[in-house]
Design an enzyme around this catalytic site. Structure first.
Site, mmCIF file in Angstrom:
data_model
loop_
_atom_site.group_PDB
_atom_site.id
_atom_site.type_symbol
_atom_site.label_atom_id
_atom_site.label_comp_id
_atom_site.label_asym_id
_atom_site.label_seq_id
_atom_site.Cartn_x
_atom_site.Cartn_y
_atom_site.Cartn_z
ATOM 1 N N ASP A 250 0.835 -1.206 0.000
ATOM 2 C CA ASP A 250 0.000 0.000 0.000
ATOM 3 C C ASP A 250 0.874 1.262 0.000
ATOM 4 O OD1 ASP A 250 -2.066 1.768 0.272
ATOM 5 O OD2 ASP A 250 -2.829 0.956 2.166
ATOM 6 N N ASP A 326 -10.392 4.052 -1.635
ATOM 7 C CA ASP A 326 -11.041 3.062 -0.769
ATOM 8 C C ASP A 326 -12.570 3.091 -0.917
ATOM 9 O OD1 ASP A 326 -8.439 3.119 0.039
ATOM 10 O OD2 ASP A 326 -8.891 3.130 2.183
HETATM 11 C C1 GAL Z 1 -5.600 2.295 2.586
HETATM 12 C C2 GAL Z 1 -5.994 1.102 1.737
HETATM 13 C C3 GAL Z 1 -7.005 0.291 2.512
HETATM 14 C C4 GAL Z 1 -6.395 -0.148 3.826
HETATM 15 C C5 GAL Z 1 -5.830 1.041 4.603
HETATM 16 C C6 GAL Z 1 -5.017 0.598 5.803
HETATM 17 O O1 GAL Z 1 -4.667 3.054 1.908
HETATM 18 O O2 GAL Z 1 -6.523 1.544 0.514
HETATM 19 O O3 GAL Z 1 -7.434 -0.822 1.744
HETATM 20 O O4 GAL Z 1 -5.387 -1.077 3.551
HETATM 21 O O5 GAL Z 1 -5.014 1.838 3.792
HETATM 22 O O6 GAL Z 1 -4.436 1.664 6.483
#
Ligand code: GAL
Length: 519
Positions: A250, A326
């Site tokens: 990520d 998200d």
């Molecule tokens: C976001 C991601 C989510 C989750 C989250 C955790 O950037 O898109 O799916 O993993 O971070 O902090």
């Protein structure tokens, strides 16, 4: 002029549309998926990739009354199948395609199905299926919750439909305010909620399932936990040594590095566009390279929200890539958020292929958390028909099917949405295509996907706030003559049609069908 034959859908379940009202509370949660037969039915993908020399682990997804006795014909050298659990273990040393026949028997009958095990360089030949901790456990995730999720994947029957990955999301490492983050030799330290990462992976494997985890190419994850920056080689090796099979990577704080250009990115670029692309791609290329060196197959999921048109290059450096932000953080609009995300993800069908998938984020149904503020879970606000649309859309788009609600609070309706073998078969179709948009207006969306057996899967989505008739002609679909139309949710043939078909579709709902198609 061609006259379109009208489908008269007065099926038992379709008291749904009669009941359709403007609020989801008024809509009855009708279980459309028929119960699994008592005799064995083998589900899951028809094709499966493994690298020669890597540990092989696969639990044959199979419904039917237990006990079931499993066997296989033409299992390649190096693999063994446990007759009781249906778990295949071992190692294949020779590259090539193995056409195995899986067999399952119980007191009610028997089933046999071909399963192609392709020993080669490509993993995730079909979109990964499983569960991820994020949208229910957030920073509350623990080893115990992960084990519970693995137990529930079996107990709920989800594993019998092909759900396989049990994935920890963010928040398993040490947090920014809680040093040390690594041991003296640089080995990454999990936090106190994860006392035994290897033990956890072993536990998940013991159920015949696969274990996944998460980190960031930046120094910190989005939640402020230790990332892999400048430790990529060491972390990839650690994840493989622990026994993990899936990595979500990520972007998060890597944005700060990329802004000034990663000092390790030393190439010179002909154009600013080339440079820009290299900045997006570099961290993923780096980790992908490290994963290839491991003696374990680790499926690689890029998470960088679609930046740099990732669908154009994600398949060079990973197995799937998030195409959008998200899902749980989307703002309210006329339609539920999965539709908006789905519309964006649906724009890149040309990118999907075996081992490389567009990822529109998780299946947020059932008992699921509030992404804003990482709140506790509650029952999804989506109406039943909206949930059928969500699952149909993901399946047509050959999206990873990763549920992210509470595994301990699965109810019959949620399981009927997640576990329809014919709906899942479209997602897992071995041709590896993503549906194309045949028609999209404010009120309707028609998606069509080509299938390996020359058939077509078709989704008629009603985007309007009231029931509506949606039609498709066979000439639009590129087929001619009589076609048998099968309703996938109800697993029922609707009859033979000549020029096209139409269906009365509930508000925000779907009619999801399959036709045998022309050759
Ligand atoms: C976001 C991601 C989510 C989750 C989250 C955790 O950037 O898109 O799916 O993993 O971070 O902090």
């Amino acid at each position: 002029m061609e006259k379109i034959l009208l489908l008269n859908i007065i099926l038992a379940g379709l008291s749904l549309s009669a009941l359709a009202a403007n609020t989801n509370n008024a809509e009855k949660a009708v279980l459309l998926t028929p119960p699994a037969p008592r005799a064995p039915r083998i589900n899951g993908p028809l094709v499966y990739g493994v690298r020669p020399g890597s540990p092989f682990l696969y639990r044959v997804p199979c419904t039917g009354e237990r006990p079931i006795t499993f066997s296989a014909k033409n299992l390649p050298d190096g693999l063994t199948l446990d007759a009781h659990s249906g778990i295949i273990n071992g190692k294949i040393s020779v590259a090539g395609t193995n056409r195995v026949t899986l067999i399952a028997k119980n007191s009610r009958g028997a089933a046999a199905r071909e399963f192609r095990i392709v020993a080669g360089s490509t993993l995730a030949l079909t979109p990964p299926m499983g569960w991820n901790s994020w949208y229910i456990h957030y920073n509350r995730v623990t080893d115990a919750l992960m084990r519970q999720a693995a137990d529930q994947m079996l107990a709920s029957g989800m594993a019998d439909y092909g759900y396989q990955y049990v994935n920890i999301d963010d928040c398993w490492m040490k947090k920014k305010n809680d040093p040390p983050f690594r041991a003296d030799d640089g080995t990454l330290l999990p936090n106190y909620n994860f006392p035994d990462m290897r033990g956890l992976a072993d536990y998940i494997h013991g159920q015949g399932l696969k274990a996944g985890l998460y980190t960031s190419p930046g120094p910190w994850t989005c939640g402020g936990y230790t990332g892999a920056y400048e430790h990529e080689m060491q972390d990839a090796k650690l994840f493989a040594d622990w026994g993990f099979d899936f990595l979500k990577y990520d972007w998060c704080s890597y944005g700060d590095i990329a802004k000034k250009a990663d000092p390790r990115l030393t190439n010179s670029f002909a154009t600013p566009a080339e440079k820009n692309l290299a900045r997006y791609k570099f961290p993923y290329e780096l980790m992908w390279g490290e994963l290839q060196k491991q003696n374990r197959d680790i499926v690689f999921n890029l998470c960088q929200y679609g930046m740099g048109e990732v669908w154009k290059w994600g398949g060079d450096v990973g197995n799937s890539w998030r195409t959008t932000g998200d899902l749980g953080l989307q703002k309210k609009s006329k339609l539920p958020a999965f539709y908006g995300i789905g519309f964006k993800n649906a724009l890149h069908p040309e990118a999907a292929r075996l081992g490389a998938w567009n990822d529109p984020d998780y299946l947020l149904i059932g008992w699921v958390g509030d992404a804003h503020g990482m709140g506790e879970g509650k029952k999804t606000a989506l109406a039943p028909d909206e949930q059928y649309s969500y699952m149909s859309l993901w399946s047509l788009m050959a999206a990873p099917l990763i549920f992210s609600g509470d595994m301990a609070k699965l109810d019959a309706f949620t399981l009927n949405v997640l576990c329809n073998s014919e709906v899942i078969a479209v997602d897992q179709d071995p041709l590896g295509q993503q549906a194309k948009i045949l028609r999209q207006t404010d009120n309707e969306l028609v998606l069509v996907n080509e299938l390996e057996d020359h058939g077509k899967a078709i989704g008629l989505f009603n985007l309007a706030p009231e029931p509506s008739k949606i039609s498709v002609t066979f000439s639009d679909l590129g087929v001619a003559g009589k076609q048998t139309v099968r309703d996938l949710w109800r697993q029922k043939d609707l009859g033979a049609f000549t020029n096209g078909f139409s269906a009365e579709v509930p508000r925000h709902g779907v009619m999801f069908v399959r036709i045998a198609g022309g050759k």
